[in-house]
Design an enzyme around this catalytic site. Structure first.
Site, short mmCIF file in Angstrom:
data_model
loop_
_atom_site.label_atom_id
_atom_site.label_comp_id
_atom_site.label_asym_id
_atom_site.label_seq_id
_atom_site.Cartn_x
_atom_site.Cartn_y
_atom_site.Cartn_z
N SER A 1 21.27 -21.41 -61.14
CA SER A 1 22.08 -20.18 -61.20
C SER A 1 23.50 -20.58 -61.59
O SER A 1 23.87 -21.76 -61.46
CB SER A 1 22.11 -19.55 -59.80
OG SER A 1 23.09 -18.53 -59.73
N TYR B 1 22.84 -19.65 -50.51
CA TYR B 1 22.38 -19.59 -51.90
C TYR B 1 23.13 -20.61 -52.76
O TYR B 1 22.54 -21.33 -53.56
CB TYR B 1 22.60 -18.16 -52.42
CG TYR B 1 21.99 -17.86 -53.76
CD1 TYR B 1 20.66 -17.46 -53.88
CD2 TYR B 1 22.75 -17.94 -54.93
CE1 TYR B 1 20.10 -17.16 -55.12
CE2 TYR B 1 22.20 -17.64 -56.17
CZ TYR B 1 20.89 -17.25 -56.26
OH TYR B 1 20.34 -16.94 -57.50
#
Ligand code: NAD
Length: 261
Positions: free
Chosen positions: A143, A156
């Site tokens: 990401s 995350y």
């Protein structure tokens, strides 16, 4: 049809980016093992549709990526049902947003397990047979949050930075072989995972969903446009190509300029 005769596992491919990648690989002739959660009848429809559209074998396995033994079981099932795992795409992932002081420990554990530790289990299970066959492509979906951070996303961001680090180590361990390992780092892609965050902004700020969507993009993504699952699928296909044979241990950002800032 550059992937005719190859078999791919895409974790978390019943929705969003994983489904986009599975479609793109099947369109190139790869047989595919789908994985993920969802309604059994809808998943079966997806599986059968993908198979008939591209005339490739498509299987489904419901392994839970939070459980190491099930991740290893997914790789074993794919080898048994498709004959090999030539392409491994680690895509399954979840998100949870909260300040670290009130971040539930159970959500931290789940994010680290699904977004990071599952990649360890799948790679260590798939690599021996890739080495024996002398070819492989490992693609980890990290990401923009694997490269830079945002507030309230500690688990995350930690997991995705971990995925980028793991990608580098695996690439070094396979550097003299025809197996490559790389990560794709998407910015905002409009999937159920992001829709939940848009819904939360709209509810918190009393604005419309369209306004919340614009706000989410404006905060991070200079292009003010979403990347799509098809965009990410096309990059995954590129990473399986011969042209990408010496791309090793790196990240490809598909983030509308997010990390250029
Ligand atoms: P999504 O919610 O649409 O899809 C997630 C998939 O993972 C689904 O198929 C779901 O069933 C599966 N999944 C969830 N938990 C699982 C588990 N325990 N075991 C097996 N499967 C499980 O999300 P998405 O946006 O398509 O995200 C896919 C990946 O892309 C994630 O790793 C996410 O972090 C990453 N990513 C997404 C974006 C974005 O903007 N959407 C941006 C950067 C990175």
């Amino acid at each position: 049809m550059q992937l005719k005769g190859k078999a791919a596992v895409v974790t978390g491919s019943t929705s969003g980016i994983g489904l986009g990648i599975a479609r793109a690989l099947a369109a190139q002739g790869a047989s595919v093992m789908l994985n993920g959660f969802g309604d059994a009848a809808e998943i079966e429809q997806l599986r059968a549709g993908l198979s008939s559209e591209h005339n490739v074998k498509v299987a489904f396995n419901p392994a839970d990526m939070s459980k190491g033994n099930e991740v290893a079981g997914l790789i074993a099932a794919a080898e048994a049902e498709l004959g090999s795992v030539d392409i491994l795409v680690n895509n399954a992932g979840i998100q949870f947003v909260a300040p670290i002081e009130s971040f539930p420990a159970e959500r931290w554990d789940a994010i680290i397990a699904i977004n990071l530790t599952s990649c360890f289990h799948s790679i260590s299970a798939a690599l021996p047979a890739m080495r024996k066959r002398g070819w492989g492509r490992i693609i980890n979906i990290a990401s923009a949050h694997g490269l830079v951070a945002s507030a309230q996303k500690s688990a995350y961001v930690a997991a995705k930075h971990g995925v980028v680090g793991l990608t580098k180590s695996v690439a070094l361990e396979t550097a003299t072989t025809a197996i490559t390992c790389n990560a794709i780092c998407p910015g905002w892609v409009l999937t159920p995972l992001v829709q939940k965050q848009i819904d939360a902004i709209a509810a918190r700020e009393g604005i419309s969903l369209a306004q919340a969507q614009s706000k989410l993009l404006a905060e991070k993504q200079p292009s003010l446009a979403f990347a799509t699952p098809e965009d990410i699928g096309a990059i995954a296909v590129f990473l399986t190509s011969n042209a990408a044979a010496q791309i090793r241990g790196t990240t490809i950002s598909v983030d509308g300029g997010w990390t250029a800032q």
